[in-house]
Design a protein around this motif. Sequence first.
Motif, PDB file in Angstrom:
ATOM      1  N   SER A   1      37.245 -23.793  18.184  1.00 39.63           N
ATOM      2  CA  SER A   1      37.192 -23.499  16.750  1.00 39.63           C
ATOM      3  C   SER A   1      37.595 -24.740  15.970  1.00 39.63           C
ATOM      4  O   SER A   1      38.053 -25.734  16.540  1.00 39.63           O
ATOM      5  CB  SER A   1      38.151 -22.354  16.401  1.00 39.63           C
ATOM      6  N   ARG A   2      37.452 -24.671  14.673  1.00 40.23           N
ATOM      7  CA  ARG A   2      37.866 -25.784  13.814  1.00 40.23           C
ATOM      8  C   ARG A   2      39.375 -26.018  13.926  1.00 40.23           C
ATOM      9  O   ARG A   2      39.834 -27.164  13.985  1.00 40.23           O
ATOM     10  CB  ARG A   2      37.483 -25.500  12.362  1.00 40.23           C
ATOM     11  N   ASP A   3      40.147 -24.960  13.992  1.00 42.95           N
ATOM     12  CA  ASP A   3      41.605 -25.116  14.123  1.00 42.95           C
ATOM     13  C   ASP A   3      41.963 -25.753  15.466  1.00 42.95           C
ATOM     14  O   ASP A   3      42.856 -26.600  15.541  1.00 42.95           O
ATOM     15  CB  ASP A   3      42.305 -23.754  14.000  1.00 42.95           C
ATOM     16  N   ASP A   4      41.267 -25.338  16.531  1.00 42.01           N
ATOM     17  CA  ASP A   4      41.480 -25.963  17.841  1.00 42.01           C
ATOM     18  C   ASP A   4      41.220 -27.459  17.757  1.00 42.01           C
ATOM     19  O   ASP A   4      41.967 -28.270  18.312  1.00 42.01           O
ATOM     20  CB  ASP A   4      40.535 -25.364  18.886  1.00 42.01           C
ATOM     21  N   TYR A   5      40.135 -27.816  17.084  1.00 42.17           N
ATOM     22  CA  TYR A   5      39.799 -29.240  16.959  1.00 42.17           C
ATOM     23  C   TYR A   5      40.921 -29.997  16.248  1.00 42.17           C
ATOM     24  O   TYR A   5      41.354 -31.060  16.712  1.00 42.17           O
ATOM     25  CB  TYR A   5      38.490 -29.431  16.191  1.00 42.17           C
ATOM     26  N   LEU A   6      41.386 -29.472  15.132  1.00 44.40           N
ATOM     27  CA  LEU A   6      42.411 -30.169  14.346  1.00 44.40           C
ATOM     28  C   LEU A   6      43.705 -30.326  15.148  1.00 44.40           C
ATOM     29  O   LEU A   6      44.378 -31.355  15.039  1.00 44.40           O
ATOM     30  CB  LEU A   6      42.673 -29.407  13.041  1.00 44.40           C
ATOM     31  N   ASP A   7      44.041 -29.333  15.974  1.00 43.38           N
ATOM     32  CA  ASP A   7      45.222 -29.455  16.836  1.00 43.38           C
ATOM     33  C   ASP A   7      44.973 -30.468  17.953  1.00 43.38           C
ATOM     34  O   ASP A   7      45.800 -31.341  18.227  1.00 43.38           O
ATOM     35  CB  ASP A   7      45.577 -28.098  17.456  1.00 43.38           C
ATOM     36  N   GLY A   8      43.828 -30.349  18.609  1.00 49.52           N
ATOM     37  CA  GLY A   8      43.538 -31.209  19.755  1.00 49.52           C
ATOM     38  C   GLY A   8      43.404 -32.671  19.394  1.00 49.52           C
ATOM     39  O   GLY A   8      43.879 -33.548  20.129  1.00 49.52           O
TER      40      GLY A   8
END
Length: 408
Positions: free
Chosen positions: A147-154
């Motif tokens: 997800s977009r949130d996963d991307y921002l964390d990763g």
Amino acid sequence: MIKTLQKAGCKLVFFVPHRPAFDCSDLEAVIEVPLHQPSVVVEKVADYHQKHPFDVLLPVYEGATAITAKASEILGLRGVKFSGAQASRNKYLAYQRWYKKGIPVPTTVAIPDPNCGWREIENHIGYPAIIKLSDSMNSQGVIKVASRDDYLDGVQYLLKMLERPVDLDLKTDRNRLAYGTSEVKIIAQEYCTGTEVAVDCIVTQGKCQILGIFEKAPATGPYFAEKMSISPTSLSPQEVEQISKIATDAVLALTADGTSAAHVEIRFTNDGPKVLEAGIRPGGAYTVASVEYLTKINPYVELLNVLLGKKLSEICSNGKAILYGGIVIPKSGVLTKVQGLDIFESISELLDVQILNQLGERVYCLPESAQPHFAYYLIGGESREEVLNKHYLIQESIHLDISESENS
């Protein structure tokens, strides 16, 4: 490796960032070089060559493959062109070469602005996707995002890796000196869902000899610490022939008419196998020992021989099975207790085991460290089923107790 090459008649000179902890008295020389300054390394290699000419330069550490190729090119020694070795270390350059030549690869895009790289994923790939450092060399720089949130964390983990100093503690990040050297620093890639294999081979004069094919344990992310590689694989003869051809094409696309060893990682998808990456050197960890166990061919000696102009050896497997595995550290913290190590005493044909951490030491899981394993082991046997059963027994028997803090 040292003993094997010396037995083959080699006088060895090591160019290393730090003098090894083991006894080096039987080496011709050990020369400390700053691997994060390639021009200095090449200059020191050339200086030594003037007084004591080299016959061959062999890449050992993945992060030095391009430096080795550059030095060989300058000294007029056989090997791969610097441009090819450099592309092998830059996943975006490799992708571009393979895509142009019609070699099957996952859809890959550059992330010019990490703060909004989710746009490239959503516009060109979709979720789930893989984000990675373009010049990473192990699982630490590879993260699956859904997800977009996963991307921002990763992506924050990847940016932290790029911000670390090159002389960081090697236990925390032994590969930092190779990160961030390319123009495109972060890429996103289509997530491939199927079986993953590694193909080890030698190429010279447009010909390729497959040394071994190893199947990895299934891994679905978000991080990809490796638990095992095994030969023989579960692939059909037709699939083995298919990936052998793809691996050969992928290596030749990088090396052209040069001579090199290679370690090619391929994943199956619904559209067939696709090339993830190709290191232009013998495979790391226990790969060399595994090839030698199955074929009696040592990849470093084979590479040495073809670099000296000899013909490729005929490879014949003994039909046995080999597996190299790892005990993955489940979380970061202080190692307070280890249970089950006595299992190794009951494993037949245990060829080697390396315990990497002691009680009281701080240990790190992915993506915090390039060394997310407590132990490595190498086991042989008569069949795939036999070595798999030994592997499962080891994995089930060893348990790590890890405290969140040093005071717990």
